[in-house]
Design an enzyme around this catalytic site. Structure first.
Site, PDB file in Angstrom:
ATOM      1  N   ASP A   1       0.814  -1.214   0.000  1.00  0.00           N
ATOM      2  CA  ASP A   1       0.000   0.000   0.000  1.00  0.00           C
ATOM      3  C   ASP A   1       0.858   1.280   0.000  1.00  0.00           C
ATOM      4  O   ASP A   1       1.883   1.344   0.655  1.00  0.00           O
ATOM      5  CB  ASP A   1      -0.899  -0.042   1.245  1.00  0.00           C
ATOM      6  CG  ASP A   1      -2.115   0.849   1.111  1.00  0.00           C
ATOM      7  OD1 ASP A   1      -2.322   1.410   0.014  1.00  0.00           O
ATOM      8  OD2 ASP A   1      -2.864   0.973   2.094  1.00  0.00           O
TER       9      ASP A   1
ATOM     10  N   GLU B   1      -2.920  -0.234  -8.531  1.00  0.00           N
ATOM     11  CA  GLU B   1      -3.802   0.883  -8.161  1.00  0.00           C
ATOM     12  C   GLU B   1      -3.018   2.187  -8.143  1.00  0.00           C
ATOM     13  O   GLU B   1      -1.878   2.232  -7.674  1.00  0.00           O
ATOM     14  CB  GLU B   1      -4.416   0.630  -6.775  1.00  0.00           C
ATOM     15  CG  GLU B   1      -5.199   1.829  -6.254  1.00  0.00           C
ATOM     16  CD  GLU B   1      -6.159   1.489  -5.118  1.00  0.00           C
ATOM     17  OE1 GLU B   1      -6.854   0.460  -5.213  1.00  0.00           O
ATOM     18  OE2 GLU B   1      -6.185   2.250  -4.143  1.00  0.00           O
TER      19      GLU B   1
END
Ligand SMILES: [Zn+2]
Length: 388
Positions: A77, A181
């Site tokens: 992340d 992402e």
């Protein structure tokens, strides 16, 4: 099976302690969501003192113990530089969230026209972009560019888009299939639907095969608490973002700081449908503290006291608005987990709490593992039932 999830609806369960996955598995079972059971940012790894490999191992252990045999993912992340990538690739991560926020020019929203013009002129591809984006006759729900709004979008996002593309290129050299992402959720100003279109279109033109995109939405999505802002304005905004996503059809919308946004879930479910990824993390830590508040009050009080001392310092890298002088004066410790200010204070000081009381905290959760499991299950059941 640890794998990329591509366009399947997905839900991220960050777990800062390495003990929450059993509860996460129990709540995601039987829903439409493919889970991410390992999810940690570089910032969180630094604050929890864990490596990408340890986070992965903790998740895997729980997955094996629960005999979970459906697809699941692992999210590296908020990666910021190319050097952040390899340790996560080595540990087998499948989902890579790139945060090019440092390359976003936040001032572009308010720059006076002469400044904006000068900045825009420094992009050698400006003429080409003007040709592509101006004078489009079809009226779009997400809006149409005119000269100034295009210049603002280019100045604000073009460098970030190029950075994301270079991250994609590097990752492609290291790995064949993965979820990718791009997140601009931690920038200073919201991403308009028109800017969202620009980012998605530019990434696509540069050959970036991204599977999700996290704009910064209007209002405030703070950690571990419900949405702060105008829900009817958000309703309209989310529908426009969904229209952009539907136009491309190649990626999902991603909701960061996605826990505890109970008033927003029905809107997200209505507009985004299956094209959805939700990220949560700190809320599972808060559920751990709820167990302590009930069963180990002394330890809870030590963590809460430390949190109040550390809050002003630790909050700097987060968007939070809790105020220490608004903390409730109460002896009912579990009720603190229902209070906006206490939740945020406890949430952003987790790194300090773990470095001082990490061992004790984990031992307490092992001792009260059933209470933690049940707390997580009911907390996430509430999330997932509203997102159906
Ligand atoms: Zn984020």
């Amino acid at each position: 099976m640890l794998t990329h999830l591509s366009l399947t609806p997905s839900f991220g369960f960050g777990d800062r302690l390495g003990l929450a996955t059993p509860g996460h598995i129990a709540s995601v079972k039987g829903t439409k969501f493919a889970p991410i059971f390992a999810q940690q940012s570089v910032r969180e790894n630094t604050r929890t003192g864990r490596t990408p490999q340890q986070v992965m191992d903790d998740a895997k252990r729980a997955v094996d113990a629960a005999k979970w045999d459906s697809p699941w993912g692992a999210d590296a992340d908020h990666l910021k530089t190319v050097d952040d990538i390899p340790p996560f690739v080595d540990a087998g991560y499948t989902f890579f969230t790139i945060d090019p926020g440092e390359h976003v020019d936040n001032a572009a929203d308010t720059d006076p026209l002469d400044v904006l013009k000068r900045k825009a002129a420094s992009f050698i591809n400006l003429d080409h972009l003007s040709m592509l984006y101006l004078d489009q006759n079809d009226e779009q729900v997400w809006g149409n560019f005119e000269e100034v709004s295009l210049q603002r979008a280019v100045v604000k996002y073009e460098n970030a888009i190029r950075h994301a593309a270079s991250m994609f290129k590097r990752l492609s050299e290291l790995k064949e299939t993965f979820d990718f992402e791009v997140s601009v959720d931690e920038t200073d100003s919201p991403t308009t639907p028109l800017e969202h279109f620009f980012i998605a279109n530019e990434l696509t033109r540069l050959g970036v095969r991204f599977t999700s995109l996290a704009p910064r939405f209007i209002g405030r999505f703070e950690k571990g608490v419900d949405y702060i802002g105008d829900l009817s304005a958000l309703d309209v905004e989310l529908s426009k973002h969904a229209a952009v996503t539907a136009h491309f059809g190649t990626y999902k919308l991603s909701l960061h700081s996605g826990s505890d946004k109970f008033s927003v879930y029905p809107l997200v479910a209505k507009h985004w449908g299956e094209r959805i990824h939700v990220k949560t993390a700190g809320t599972s830590y808060l559920e751990a503290l709820r167990v302590l508040a009930k069963h180990e009050p002394d330890l809870f009080l030590k963590i809460y006291t430390l949190g109040r001392e550390r809050y002003e310092t630790d909050k700097r890298t987060y968007h939070v608005s809790a105020e220490l002088n608004k903390l409730p004066d109460t002896d009912d410790l579990p009720s603190l987990l229902e209070d906006f200010h206490a939740r945020e204070v406890l949430h952003v000081t987790f790194g300090s709490a773990l470095s001082q009381f990490g061992m004790e905290l984990k031992a307490a959760l092992v001792k009260h593992d059933e209470a933690y499991f049940n707390g997580l299950k009911s907390h996430f059941d509430r999330h997932l039932s509203l997102l159906k």
